[in-house]
Scaffold this motif. Structure first.
Motif, PDB file in Angstrom:
ATOM      1  N   THR A 255       0.824  -1.202   0.000  1.00 23.48           N
ATOM      2  CA  THR A 255       0.000   0.000   0.000  1.00 23.48           C
ATOM      3  C   THR A 255       0.862   1.257   0.000  1.00 23.48           C
ATOM      4  O   THR A 255       0.351   2.364   0.177  1.00 23.48           O
ATOM      5  CB  THR A 255      -0.918   0.016   1.228  1.00 23.48           C
ATOM      6  N   GLY A 256       2.165   1.072  -0.191  1.00 22.77           N
ATOM      7  CA  GLY A 256       3.077   2.211  -0.210  1.00 22.77           C
ATOM      8  C   GLY A 256       3.216   2.835   1.161  1.00 22.77           C
ATOM      9  O   GLY A 256       3.408   2.145   2.161  1.00 22.77           O
ATOM     10  N   ASP A 257       3.109   4.144   1.203  1.00 24.62           N
ATOM     11  CA  ASP A 257       3.230   4.836   2.488  1.00 24.62           C
ATOM     12  C   ASP A 257       1.866   5.053   3.141  1.00 24.62           C
ATOM     13  O   ASP A 257       1.740   5.841   4.089  1.00 24.62           O
ATOM     14  CB  ASP A 257       3.942   6.178   2.307  1.00 24.62           C
ATOM     15  N   ARG A 258       0.858   4.359   2.658  1.00 23.30           N
ATOM     16  CA  ARG A 258      -0.496   4.494   3.215  1.00 23.30           C
ATOM     17  C   ARG A 258      -0.762   3.421   4.265  1.00 23.30           C
ATOM     18  O   ARG A 258      -0.564   2.242   4.012  1.00 23.30           O
ATOM     19  CB  ARG A 258      -1.553   4.383   2.106  1.00 23.30           C
TER      20      ARG A 258
ATOM     21  N   ASP B  99      -6.879   7.509   4.757  1.00 20.37           N
ATOM     22  CA  ASP B  99      -6.614   6.222   4.098  1.00 20.37           C
ATOM     23  C   ASP B  99      -7.032   5.030   4.957  1.00 20.37           C
ATOM     24  O   ASP B  99      -7.185   3.920   4.436  1.00 20.37           O
ATOM     25  CB  ASP B  99      -5.124   6.081   3.748  1.00 20.37           C
ATOM     26  N   LEU B 100      -7.186   5.244   6.255  1.00 25.67           N
ATOM     27  CA  LEU B 100      -7.582   4.139   7.133  1.00 25.67           C
ATOM     28  C   LEU B 100      -8.964   3.618   6.725  1.00 25.67           C
ATOM     29  O   LEU B 100      -9.921   4.378   6.645  1.00 25.67           O
ATOM     30  CB  LEU B 100      -7.596   4.584   8.590  1.00 25.67           C
ATOM     31  N   THR B 101      -9.023   2.312   6.477  1.00 26.88           N
ATOM     32  CA  THR B 101     -10.247   1.697   5.961  1.00 26.88           C
ATOM     33  C   THR B 101     -10.764   0.590   6.866  1.00 26.88           C
ATOM     34  O   THR B 101     -11.968   0.382   6.968  1.00 26.88           O
ATOM     35  CB  THR B 101     -10.003   1.128   4.547  1.00 26.88           C
TER      36      THR B 101
ATOM     37  N   GLY C 143       0.092  -6.237  13.592  1.00 23.95           N
ATOM     38  CA  GLY C 143       0.518  -5.127  12.751  1.00 23.95           C
ATOM     39  C   GLY C 143       1.770  -5.454  11.959  1.00 23.95           C
ATOM     40  O   GLY C 143       1.875  -5.149  10.764  1.00 23.95           O
ATOM     41  N   LYS C 144       2.754  -6.081  12.603  1.00 20.79           N
ATOM     42  CA  LYS C 144       3.994  -6.451  11.915  1.00 20.79           C
ATOM     43  C   LYS C 144       3.738  -7.469  10.812  1.00 20.79           C
ATOM     44  O   LYS C 144       4.326  -7.399   9.727  1.00 20.79           O
ATOM     45  CB  LYS C 144       4.998  -7.019  12.924  1.00 20.79           C
ATOM     46  N   GLU C 145       2.858  -8.434  11.082  1.00 17.70           N
ATOM     47  CA  GLU C 145       2.566  -9.457  10.086  1.00 17.70           C
ATOM     48  C   GLU C 145       1.824  -8.868   8.884  1.00 17.70           C
ATOM     49  O   GLU C 145       2.039  -9.298   7.745  1.00 17.70           O
ATOM     50  CB  GLU C 145       1.747 -10.588  10.717  1.00 17.70           C
ATOM     51  N   LEU C 146       0.963  -7.903   9.125  1.00 18.21           N
ATOM     52  CA  LEU C 146       0.277  -7.243   8.012  1.00 18.21           C
ATOM     53  C   LEU C 146       1.268  -6.424   7.189  1.00 18.21           C
ATOM     54  O   LEU C 146       1.194  -6.397   5.945  1.00 18.21           O
ATOM     55  CB  LEU C 146      -0.836  -6.343   8.545  1.00 18.21           C
ATOM     56  N   GLU C 147       2.194  -5.762   7.866  1.00 16.37           N
ATOM     57  CA  GLU C 147       3.218  -4.987   7.164  1.00 16.37           C
ATOM     58  C   GLU C 147       4.082  -5.893   6.290  1.00 16.37           C
ATOM     59  O   GLU C 147       4.461  -5.521   5.170  1.00 16.37           O
ATOM     60  CB  GLU C 147       4.099  -4.238   8.170  1.00 16.37           C
ATOM     61  N   LYS C 148       4.410  -7.083   6.785  1.00 13.94           N
ATOM     62  CA  LYS C 148       5.192  -8.037   5.996  1.00 13.94           C
ATOM     63  C   LYS C 148       4.485  -8.403   4.695  1.00 13.94           C
ATOM     64  O   LYS C 148       5.124  -8.765   3.712  1.00 13.94           O
ATOM     65  CB  LYS C 148       5.434  -9.315   6.804  1.00 13.94           C
ATOM     66  N   ARG C 149       3.179  -8.329   4.704  1.00 14.63           N
ATOM     67  CA  ARG C 149       2.379  -8.683   3.532  1.00 14.63           C
ATOM     68  C   ARG C 149       1.966  -7.458   2.734  1.00 14.63           C
ATOM     69  O   ARG C 149       1.051  -7.515   1.914  1.00 14.63           O
ATOM     70  CB  ARG C 149       1.156  -9.497   3.985  1.00 14.63           C
ATOM     71  N   GLY C 150       2.633  -6.348   2.997  1.00 18.09           N
ATOM     72  CA  GLY C 150       2.451  -5.142   2.191  1.00 18.09           C
ATOM     73  C   GLY C 150       1.286  -4.264   2.590  1.00 18.09           C
ATOM     74  O   GLY C 150       0.961  -3.313   1.873  1.00 18.09           O
ATOM     75  N   ILE C 151       0.656  -4.536   3.717  1.00 12.47           N
ATOM     76  CA  ILE C 151      -0.517  -3.769   4.131  1.00 12.47           C
ATOM     77  C   ILE C 151      -0.120  -2.814   5.252  1.00 12.47           C
ATOM     78  O   ILE C 151       0.181  -3.241   6.372  1.00 12.47           O
ATOM     79  CB  ILE C 151      -1.645  -4.709   4.600  1.00 12.47           C
TER      80      ILE C 151
END
Length: 386
Positions: free
Chosen positions: A167-170, A260-262, A212-220
């Motif tokens: 999601t880039g910097d979002r 951007d928070l969804t 949160g860390k696991e979601l970041e690992k998957r690009g979210i």
């Protein structure tokens, strides 16, 4: 010999029927106006009608069709609906298969445990619903020792390849904890009583941080809020019941600061014991999850759909990990859980008081995996659709 019978002209009879029809239409529109005059969160909506229609929706239709065509009976044998049970529910609100409909009106405080199981996972029934009870004030004020490894940071990111899409910097996911001090007995070596499993640091926020860390690992992109709502409540002399009022302001502030928070995930810990909150899959133990949807607002169906999407994938890939989905309304419960703020907000119960950090972290990884697959599929469809 003459009859005393009065003969009513056909024209007069027709006028009476016409008047009755007008009166009927007028009454119907008045009734509809009354139903829609209330606020949306207390309005008598389609859900109230659905509880009476459901018993006839599938079984009743198939039974009627099979009376005319034997192929329906052989293809899908369905017993006729229990009309006596339906009639009893209609006139008294009693449900023979749910004893709470009787006991809830007789036992003080019983309705605080009310709720509706929409999707029942393995072993889930009305005796194993998530339990939410306020901790004693003296427990919240005590300083407790945490296990040595409970607060150890999870920094194993060396083997994780960069995500193929991001999601880039979002930041699109917001993780928070209305009851941030909810802890786990394995993290607290000096605590043995479940109702004393609370800690200012070794608690459910560690699971939120892991998710949160696991979601970041998957690009979210994910924002994790670890604010201690209980601290604010104690400082202002309020009760545990005010927790969602405080966490609501946290969510609103996050939404105002980042459009951007969804998706909004409120993480909790259940009070049930290990036999209800743990499952073994492929030789590994996991903390089970339960999705709770607040039914006391008009758009709860949208939040429910998100929970169903995640739950369906969990059942497909990790059978038994989910305990199911339920809605909570009525006295003794918040009924909204801040989910009226967004169509993509859910409350997730992670494990229970007996689950270990490893079990909780494994489950957090699975939830991140399942949600990420759902998220990127939806993103792909929306991108292709222009």
């Amino acid at each position: 010999m003459y009859s005393n019978r009065t003969i009513v002209p056909a024209r007069t009879f027709g006028r009476r029927w016409f008047a009755f029809m007008l009166l009927g239409f007028w009454g119907f529109f008045c009734f509809a106006s009354i139903l829609t005059a209330f606020q949306s969160d207390v309005r008598f909506g389609s859900r109230a009608f659905q509880q009476y229609i459901d018993p006839l929706a599938n079984g009743g239709l198939m039974h009627v069709l099979s009376m005319e065509n034997e192929y329906f009976r052989s293809a899908a044998p369905v017993p006729p609906p229990n009309l006596r049970s339906l009639a009893l529910q209609s006139i008294s609100t009693l449900q023979p298969e749910d004893h709470r409909s009787l006991l809830g009106k007789e036992l003080p405080g019983f309705k605080a445990f009310d709720g509706e199981v929409l999707v029942a996972g393995e072993g889930t029934d009305y005796t194993s619903l998530p339990m939410e009870s306020p901790p004693p004030l003296e427990v919240l004020l005590q300083e407790r020792q945490a296990a040595a490894d409970a607060l150890k940071q999870d920094n194993d990111e060396s083997s994780a390849p960069p995500p193929s899409q991001t999601t880039g910097d979002r930041d699109v996911v917001f993780v928070y904890h209305t009851h941030a001090r909810e802890s786990f007995l394995p993290m607290l070596p000096d605590v043995t009583e479940p109702n004393e499993a609370y800690h200012t640091e070794a608690n459910i926020t560690l699971v939120g941080e892991k998710l949160g860390k696991e979601l970041e690992k998957r690009g979210i992109g994910t924002s994790v809020n670890k604010h201690d709502v209980t601290e604010a409540i104690l400082a202002n002399g309020e009760t545990h019941a005010a927790s969602y009022d405080y966490s609501k302001s946290i969510v609103q502030e996050a939404m105002a600061g980042n459009e951007d928070l969804t998706f909004f995930f409120d993480l909790h810990r259940d009070a049930l014991r290990k036999d209800k909150t743990t499952v073994t899959i492929n030789g590994e133990t996991y903390a089970r999850v339960f999705f709770v949807i607040g039914g006391k607002h008009a758009r709860y169906e949208e939040n429910l759909q998100l929970a169903k999407n995640i739950n369906d994938r969990l059942e497909e890939q990790y059978p038994g990990l989910s305990r199911g989905i339920m809605t909570k309304t009525g006295p003794g419960t918040n009924g909204k859980f801040n989910q009226d703020l967004s169509p993509n907000a859910i409350l997730i119960e992670f494990g229970g008081v007996d689950n270990t950090k490893d079990e909780l972290f494994r489950t957090a990884e699975v939830i991140a995996e399942v949600f990420a697959s759902t998220y990127w599929e939806v993103e792909k469809v929306s991108t292709e659709g222009g």
